[in-house]
Motif scaffolding. Structure first.
Motif, PDB file in Angstrom:
ATOM      1  N   GLU A  60       0.856  -1.186   0.000  1.00  0.00           N
ATOM      2  CA  GLU A  60       0.000   0.000   0.000  1.00  0.00           C
ATOM      3  C   GLU A  60       0.898   1.245   0.000  1.00  0.00           C
ATOM      4  O   GLU A  60       1.073   1.895   1.022  1.00  0.00           O
ATOM      5  CB  GLU A  60      -0.911  -0.004   1.219  1.00  0.00           C
ATOM      6  CG  GLU A  60      -1.917  -1.150   1.189  1.00  0.00           C
ATOM      7  CD  GLU A  60      -2.873  -1.107   2.371  1.00  0.00           C
ATOM      8  OE1 GLU A  60      -3.210  -0.009   2.837  1.00  0.00           O
ATOM      9  OE2 GLU A  60      -3.260  -2.188   2.820  1.00  0.00           O
ATOM     10  N   PRO A  61       1.450   1.598  -1.165  1.00  0.00           N
ATOM     11  CA  PRO A  61       2.343   2.767  -1.214  1.00  0.00           C
ATOM     12  C   PRO A  61       1.579   4.050  -0.904  1.00  0.00           C
ATOM     13  O   PRO A  61       0.405   4.185  -1.252  1.00  0.00           O
ATOM     14  CB  PRO A  61       2.855   2.759  -2.656  1.00  0.00           C
ATOM     15  CG  PRO A  61       1.823   2.019  -3.427  1.00  0.00           C
ATOM     16  CD  PRO A  61       1.235   1.005  -2.480  1.00  0.00           C
ATOM     17  N   VAL A  62       2.262   4.977  -0.225  1.00  0.00           N
ATOM     18  CA  VAL A  62       1.651   6.260   0.127  1.00  0.00           C
ATOM     19  C   VAL A  62       2.380   7.355  -0.644  1.00  0.00           C
ATOM     20  O   VAL A  62       3.586   7.551  -0.479  1.00  0.00           O
ATOM     21  CB  VAL A  62       1.735   6.520   1.646  1.00  0.00           C
ATOM     22  CG1 VAL A  62       1.116   7.858   2.001  1.00  0.00           C
ATOM     23  CG2 VAL A  62       1.055   5.390   2.413  1.00  0.00           C
ATOM     24  N   LEU A  63       1.629   8.059  -1.488  1.00  0.00           N
ATOM     25  CA  LEU A  63       2.182   9.133  -2.299  1.00  0.00           C
ATOM     26  C   LEU A  63       2.687  10.261  -1.413  1.00  0.00           C
ATOM     27  O   LEU A  63       2.015  10.673  -0.472  1.00  0.00           O
ATOM     28  CB  LEU A  63       1.111   9.672  -3.250  1.00  0.00           C
ATOM     29  CG  LEU A  63       1.509  10.844  -4.140  1.00  0.00           C
ATOM     30  CD1 LEU A  63       2.583  10.421  -5.140  1.00  0.00           C
ATOM     31  CD2 LEU A  63       0.280  11.381  -4.866  1.00  0.00           C
ATOM     32  N   ASN A  64       3.868  10.772  -1.729  1.00  0.00           N
ATOM     33  CA  ASN A  64       4.386  11.958  -1.059  1.00  0.00           C
ATOM     34  C   ASN A  64       4.159  13.121  -2.022  1.00  0.00           C
ATOM     35  O   ASN A  64       4.949  13.361  -2.936  1.00  0.00           O
ATOM     36  CB  ASN A  64       5.869  11.785  -0.719  1.00  0.00           C
ATOM     37  CG  ASN A  64       6.386  12.892   0.167  1.00  0.00           C
ATOM     38  OD1 ASN A  64       6.032  14.046  -0.014  1.00  0.00           O
ATOM     39  ND2 ASN A  64       7.228  12.528   1.119  1.00  0.00           N
ATOM     40  N   VAL A  65       3.039  13.821  -1.825  1.00  0.00           N
ATOM     41  CA  VAL A  65       2.627  14.886  -2.728  1.00  0.00           C
ATOM     42  C   VAL A  65       3.640  16.030  -2.727  1.00  0.00           C
ATOM     43  O   VAL A  65       3.986  16.567  -3.787  1.00  0.00           O
ATOM     44  CB  VAL A  65       1.212  15.405  -2.355  1.00  0.00           C
ATOM     45  CG1 VAL A  65       0.825  16.598  -3.207  1.00  0.00           C
ATOM     46  CG2 VAL A  65       0.195  14.284  -2.489  1.00  0.00           C
ATOM     47  N   VAL A  66       4.135  16.411  -1.561  1.00  0.00           N
ATOM     48  CA  VAL A  66       5.082  17.528  -1.476  1.00  0.00           C
ATOM     49  C   VAL A  66       6.378  17.187  -2.187  1.00  0.00           C
ATOM     50  O   VAL A  66       6.885  17.971  -3.001  1.00  0.00           O
ATOM     51  CB  VAL A  66       5.312  17.942  -0.009  1.00  0.00           C
ATOM     52  CG1 VAL A  66       6.402  18.999   0.097  1.00  0.00           C
ATOM     53  CG2 VAL A  66       4.012  18.454   0.614  1.00  0.00           C
ATOM     54  N   ALA A  67       6.931  16.010  -1.920  1.00  0.00           N
ATOM     55  CA  ALA A  67       8.184  15.601  -2.571  1.00  0.00           C
ATOM     56  C   ALA A  67       8.005  15.481  -4.082  1.00  0.00           C
ATOM     57  O   ALA A  67       8.882  15.889  -4.851  1.00  0.00           O
ATOM     58  CB  ALA A  67       8.681  14.283  -1.996  1.00  0.00           C
ATOM     59  N   THR A  68       6.866  14.950  -4.515  1.00  0.00           N
ATOM     60  CA  THR A  68       6.593  14.836  -5.944  1.00  0.00           C
ATOM     61  C   THR A  68       6.525  16.229  -6.575  1.00  0.00           C
ATOM     62  O   THR A  68       7.067  16.454  -7.664  1.00  0.00           O
ATOM     63  CB  THR A  68       5.295  14.055  -6.187  1.00  0.00           C
ATOM     64  OG1 THR A  68       5.461  12.719  -5.657  1.00  0.00           O
ATOM     65  CG2 THR A  68       4.951  13.963  -7.658  1.00  0.00           C
ATOM     66  N   GLY A  69       5.893  17.175  -5.885  1.00  0.00           N
ATOM     67  CA  GLY A  69       5.811  18.543  -6.390  1.00  0.00           C
ATOM     68  C   GLY A  69       7.178  19.200  -6.494  1.00  0.00           C
ATOM     69  O   GLY A  69       7.484  19.878  -7.483  1.00  0.00           O
ATOM     70  N   ILE A  70       8.018  18.993  -5.505  1.00  0.00           N
ATOM     71  CA  ILE A  70       9.369  19.559  -5.530  1.00  0.00           C
ATOM     72  C   ILE A  70      10.160  18.956  -6.685  1.00  0.00           C
ATOM     73  O   ILE A  70      10.842  19.664  -7.424  1.00  0.00           O
ATOM     74  CB  ILE A  70      10.075  19.341  -4.180  1.00  0.00           C
ATOM     75  CG1 ILE A  70       9.382  20.186  -3.093  1.00  0.00           C
ATOM     76  CG2 ILE A  70      11.567  19.688  -4.275  1.00  0.00           C
ATOM     77  CD1 ILE A  70       9.791  19.830  -1.674  1.00  0.00           C
ATOM     78  N   ALA A  71      10.058  17.649  -6.860  1.00  0.00           N
ATOM     79  CA  ALA A  71      10.759  16.988  -7.970  1.00  0.00           C
ATOM     80  C   ALA A  71      10.277  17.533  -9.310  1.00  0.00           C
ATOM     81  O   ALA A  71      11.087  17.781 -10.215  1.00  0.00           O
ATOM     82  CB  ALA A  71      10.558  15.476  -7.895  1.00  0.00           C
ATOM     83  N   ARG A  72       8.982  17.749  -9.448  1.00  0.00           N
ATOM     84  CA  ARG A  72       8.435  18.275 -10.709  1.00  0.00           C
ATOM     85  C   ARG A  72       8.944  19.686 -10.987  1.00  0.00           C
ATOM     86  O   ARG A  72       9.167  20.050 -12.139  1.00  0.00           O
ATOM     87  CB  ARG A  72       6.916  18.219 -10.685  1.00  0.00           C
ATOM     88  CG  ARG A  72       6.442  16.795 -10.834  1.00  0.00           C
ATOM     89  CD  ARG A  72       4.965  16.646 -10.922  1.00  0.00           C
ATOM     90  NE  ARG A  72       4.682  15.232 -11.174  1.00  0.00           N
ATOM     91  CZ  ARG A  72       3.508  14.679 -11.042  1.00  0.00           C
ATOM     92  NH1 ARG A  72       2.476  15.413 -10.691  1.00  0.00           N
ATOM     93  NH2 ARG A  72       3.341  13.407 -11.279  1.00  0.00           N
ATOM     94  N   GLN A  73       9.134  20.483  -9.945  1.00  0.00           N
ATOM     95  CA  GLN A  73       9.689  21.823 -10.123  1.00  0.00           C
ATOM     96  C   GLN A  73      11.112  21.771 -10.679  1.00  0.00           C
ATOM     97  O   GLN A  73      11.582  22.741 -11.258  1.00  0.00           O
ATOM     98  CB  GLN A  73       9.693  22.588  -8.798  1.00  0.00           C
ATOM     99  CG  GLN A  73       8.327  22.991  -8.324  1.00  0.00           C
ATOM    100  CD  GLN A  73       8.368  23.638  -6.956  1.00  0.00           C
ATOM    101  OE1 GLN A  73       9.343  23.541  -6.211  1.00  0.00           O
ATOM    102  NE2 GLN A  73       7.291  24.325  -6.609  1.00  0.00           N
ATOM    103  N   HIS A  74      11.771  20.645 -10.506  1.00  0.00           N
ATOM    104  CA  HIS A  74      13.136  20.460 -11.006  1.00  0.00           C
ATOM    105  C   HIS A  74      13.161  19.637 -12.298  1.00  0.00           C
ATOM    106  O   HIS A  74      14.205  19.146 -12.705  1.00  0.00           O
ATOM    107  CB  HIS A  74      14.006  19.800  -9.930  1.00  0.00           C
ATOM    108  CG  HIS A  74      14.352  20.738  -8.812  1.00  0.00           C
ATOM    109  ND1 HIS A  74      13.518  20.954  -7.751  1.00  0.00           N
ATOM    110  CD2 HIS A  74      15.421  21.542  -8.635  1.00  0.00           C
ATOM    111  CE1 HIS A  74      14.070  21.839  -6.951  1.00  0.00           C
ATOM    112  NE2 HIS A  74      15.230  22.209  -7.465  1.00  0.00           N
TER     113      HIS A  74
END
Length: 120
Positions: A60-74
């Motif tokens: 049951e993976p849990v998405l890390n929305v903040v980390a994903t957003g930071i990665a997308r900004q890069h």
């Protein structure tokens, strides 16, 4: 005192953490996993995001929305990231070093804005 980094959990809460002298062991401890991988978000600056290498394949993976957003900004927009992550810096030899104070403050501010945002 060891290497200073910022941990962001799946709730978007950021905290400054000390990885200790053995940074690999520190990543395992703070991410809560057995295998880590690094995403070099900004190699020129040495801005790295350390992730659970098996985070996406857990039962049951849990998405890390903040980390994903930071990665997308890069520019890392091809995948989401799961579980707790740790942001650290690296030098020209690839060694993990203290995350600069301005990056720590920026990540803490991003987390705070996320926590204060209206319900999603």
């Amino acid at each position: 005192m060891g290497v200073q980094a910022v941990k962001i959990d799946t709730e978007g809460v950021a905290t400054v953490v000390d990885l200790g002298e053995n940074t690999l062991k520190g990543f395992y401890e703070h991410i809560g996993c057995q295998w880590v991988d690094v995403v070099r978000l900004d190699p020129a600056k040495g801005f790295d995001m350390w992730i659970d290498d098996e985070g996406a394949v857990l039962a049951e993976p849990v998405l890390n929305v903040v980390a994903t957003g930071i990665a997308r900004q890069h520019g890392f927009d091809w995948q989401p990231y799961f579980g707790t992550v740790v942001f650290a810096a690296s030098n020209d030899e690839g060694d993990t070093i203290d995350l600069p104070e301005e990056d720590r403050e920026r990540l803490l501010a991003i987390s705070k804005r996320w926590q204060e945002a209206p319900a999603r």
